[in-house]
Design a protein around this motif. Structure first.
Motif, PDB file in Angstrom:
ATOM      1  N   GLN A   1       0.823  -1.211   0.000  1.00 20.27           N
ATOM      2  CA  GLN A   1       0.000   0.000   0.000  1.00 20.27           C
ATOM      3  C   GLN A   1       0.857   1.260   0.000  1.00 20.27           C
ATOM      4  O   GLN A   1       0.530   2.245  -0.654  1.00 20.27           O
ATOM      5  N   LEU A   2       1.964   1.234   0.723  1.00 23.02           N
ATOM      6  CA  LEU A   2       2.873   2.384   0.732  1.00 23.02           C
ATOM      7  C   LEU A   2       3.534   2.548  -0.634  1.00 23.02           C
ATOM      8  O   LEU A   2       3.601   3.659  -1.175  1.00 23.02           O
ATOM      9  N   ILE A   3       4.024   1.464  -1.184  1.00 22.81           N
ATOM     10  CA  ILE A   3       4.718   1.497  -2.473  1.00 22.81           C
ATOM     11  C   ILE A   3       3.792   1.982  -3.579  1.00 22.81           C
ATOM     12  O   ILE A   3       4.212   2.737  -4.455  1.00 22.81           O
ATOM     13  N   ALA A   4       2.535   1.601  -3.522  1.00 18.63           N
ATOM     14  CA  ALA A   4       1.577   2.011  -4.559  1.00 18.63           C
ATOM     15  C   ALA A   4       1.414   3.522  -4.626  1.00 18.63           C
ATOM     16  O   ALA A   4       1.057   4.067  -5.674  1.00 18.63           O
ATOM     17  N   LYS A   5       1.703   4.213  -3.539  1.00 13.44           N
ATOM     18  CA  LYS A   5       1.538   5.675  -3.476  1.00 13.44           C
ATOM     19  C   LYS A   5       2.877   6.411  -3.421  1.00 13.44           C
ATOM     20  O   LYS A   5       2.916   7.626  -3.241  1.00 13.44           O
ATOM     21  N   ALA A   6       3.974   5.695  -3.598  1.00 12.22           N
ATOM     22  CA  ALA A   6       5.315   6.260  -3.399  1.00 12.22           C
ATOM     23  C   ALA A   6       5.598   7.502  -4.224  1.00 12.22           C
ATOM     24  O   ALA A   6       6.330   8.390  -3.783  1.00 12.22           O
ATOM     25  N   ASP A   7       5.029   7.606  -5.399  1.00  9.32           N
ATOM     26  CA  ASP A   7       5.322   8.753  -6.264  1.00  9.32           C
ATOM     27  C   ASP A   7       4.446   9.967  -5.983  1.00  9.32           C
ATOM     28  O   ASP A   7       4.581  10.990  -6.639  1.00  9.32           O
ATOM     29  N   GLU A   8       3.583   9.876  -4.991  1.00  8.65           N
ATOM     30  CA  GLU A   8       2.642  10.963  -4.728  1.00  8.65           C
ATOM     31  C   GLU A   8       3.109  11.961  -3.677  1.00  8.65           C
ATOM     32  O   GLU A   8       2.456  12.987  -3.469  1.00  8.65           O
ATOM     33  N   ALA A   9       4.222  11.703  -3.004  1.00 11.25           N
ATOM     34  CA  ALA A   9       4.717  12.611  -1.966  1.00 11.25           C
ATOM     35  C   ALA A   9       6.175  12.309  -1.664  1.00 11.25           C
ATOM     36  O   ALA A   9       6.704  11.287  -2.092  1.00 11.25           O
ATOM     37  N   GLU A  10       6.808  13.199  -0.906  1.00 11.96           N
ATOM     38  CA  GLU A  10       8.196  12.954  -0.490  1.00 11.96           C
ATOM     39  C   GLU A  10       8.274  11.830   0.536  1.00 11.96           C
ATOM     40  O   GLU A  10       9.229  11.061   0.556  1.00 11.96           O
ATOM     41  N   VAL A  11       7.253  11.779   1.401  1.00 14.68           N
ATOM     42  CA  VAL A  11       7.189  10.751   2.436  1.00 14.68           C
ATOM     43  C   VAL A  11       5.787  10.146   2.388  1.00 14.68           C
ATOM     44  O   VAL A  11       4.794  10.869   2.361  1.00 14.68           O
ATOM     45  N   VAL A  12       5.721   8.835   2.371  1.00  8.52           N
ATOM     46  CA  VAL A  12       4.446   8.123   2.439  1.00  8.52           C
ATOM     47  C   VAL A  12       4.475   7.340   3.741  1.00  8.52           C
ATOM     48  O   VAL A  12       5.362   6.506   3.958  1.00  8.52           O
ATOM     49  N   VAL A  13       3.517   7.646   4.612  1.00 10.47           N
ATOM     50  CA  VAL A  13       3.549   7.118   5.974  1.00 10.47           C
ATOM     51  C   VAL A  13       2.189   6.528   6.357  1.00 10.47           C
ATOM     52  O   VAL A  13       1.154   7.115   6.059  1.00 10.47           O
ATOM     53  N   PRO A  14       2.188   5.353   7.003  1.00  8.46           N
ATOM     54  CA  PRO A  14       0.924   4.812   7.497  1.00  8.46           C
ATOM     55  C   PRO A  14       0.424   5.606   8.699  1.00  8.46           C
ATOM     56  O   PRO A  14       1.222   6.121   9.489  1.00  8.46           O
TER      57      PRO A  14
END
Length: 125
Positions: free
Chosen positions: A34-47
């Motif tokens: 789930q994190l990897i799927a959104k990796a390109d949408e922000a500098e940091v992807v955090v649960p």
């Protein structure tokens, strides 16, 4: 932890790194996916789970964070939860996910392992 994330970004050959705390024994592929799927949408992807509890030690960080991490370290600001305010962050909610509390459970001692039924004393102890 911040200096470890900084070091990983310095030495990484990729633009993004996935950070996972060694004290989260139940973190799994489903969370990472789930994190990897959104990796390109922000500098940091955090649960995020529970009552808006961010997990900065189970997150994706971009190389673009590097200079600001260096500044934070130089200025003695080492808390990752506070550092997130300096980055573009995308929060991935896990409140409605089955077992989210277990995914992010922090285990640091044999007593904590024993409390959840996983402690196996070493042979001869």
């Amino acid at each position: 932890p911040m200096s470890g994330i900084h070091s990983a970004l310095v030495h990484s050959t990729t633009d993004k790194i996935l950070v996972a705390g060694c004290d989260m024994p139940f973190i799994n592929r489903a969370v990472f996916s789930q994190l990897i799927a959104k990796a390109d949408e922000a500098e940091v992807v955090v649960p995020v789970h529970g009552k808006n509890e961010r997990e900065p030690l189970c997150a994706i960080y971009s190389r673009s964070c590097l200079a600001r991490l260096e500044d934070l370290l130089k200025n003695g600001k080492w808390k990752m939860k506070e550092a997130l305010a300096h980055f573009q962050v995308l929060e991935i909610p896990f409140n409605d996910k089955e077992n989210y509390e277990k995914y992010f459970m922090n285990i640091n001692t044999p007593r904590e392992l024993e409390a959840i039924g996983l402690y196996q004393p070493a042979y001869g102890s």
